[in-house]
Design a protein around this motif. Structure first.
Motif, PDB file in Angstrom:
ATOM      1  N   LYS A  94       0.849  -1.185   0.000  1.00 20.03           N
ATOM      2  CA  LYS A  94       0.000   0.000   0.000  1.00 20.03           C
ATOM      3  C   LYS A  94       0.888   1.239   0.000  1.00 20.03           C
ATOM      4  CE  LYS A  94      -3.974  -1.979   2.297  1.00 20.03           C
ATOM      5  NZ  LYS A  94      -4.882  -1.880   3.433  1.00 20.03           N
ATOM      6  N   ARG A  97       0.931   6.708   3.596  1.00 24.63           N
ATOM      7  CA  ARG A  97       0.017   7.834   3.795  1.00 24.63           C
ATOM      8  C   ARG A  97       0.824   9.041   4.235  1.00 24.63           C
ATOM      9  NH1 ARG A  97      -5.192   6.351   7.079  1.00 24.63           N
ATOM     10  NH2 ARG A  97      -6.376   7.052   5.296  1.00 24.63           N
ATOM     11  N   ARG A  98       0.438  10.170   3.712  1.00 28.63           N
ATOM     12  CA  ARG A  98       1.108  11.405   4.111  1.00 28.63           C
ATOM     13  C   ARG A  98       0.561  11.850   5.454  1.00 28.63           C
ATOM     14  NH1 ARG A  98       1.018  15.649  -0.605  1.00 28.63           N
ATOM     15  NH2 ARG A  98      -1.191  15.240  -0.501  1.00 28.63           N
TER      16      ARG A  98
END
Length: 108
Positions: A94, A97-98
């Protein structure tokens, strides 16, 4: 004791509504024509709906019965047993995420 008309009506009490938006002139013309023909607009709309459903309902007799597929006597192809690594393709990683930017406190 004979059943009277009100007993029959209680069983067939209408319990749903259908709200439609139409132009006032169309509604007025329809209601006036129904009055002239000594019927009600609601009765005629219900009659139309019953006839339309009956006409457009798929007929059970028109559909061909599904035919049973013949069961093979024996399996002609060899069965391959897969290991877990072969059975499932590798999962994609995946994307990271930021993190949200933290609010900067103003110096006084």
């Amino acid at each position: 004791m004979a059943k009277n008309k009100s007993d029959t009506k209680k069983k067939k009490r209408k319990s749903s509504q259908l709200v439609i938006r139409i132009e006032a002139s169309e509604r007025d013309a329809f209601v006036k024509l129904c009055d002239d023909l000594d019927t009600s607009a609601a009765r005629e709309i219900r009659r139309f709906m019953r006839e339309w459903v009956e006409t457009h309902r798929p007929s059970v007799a028109a559909e061909p019965a599904p035919e049973a597929e013949p069961v093979p006597a024996k399996i002609e192809t060899p069965i391959k047993i897969e290991t877990p690594a072969e059975a499932a393709p590798a999962a994609k990683p995946k994307p990271a995420r930021r993190k949200r930017a933290e609010p900067v406190e103003a110096s006084a």
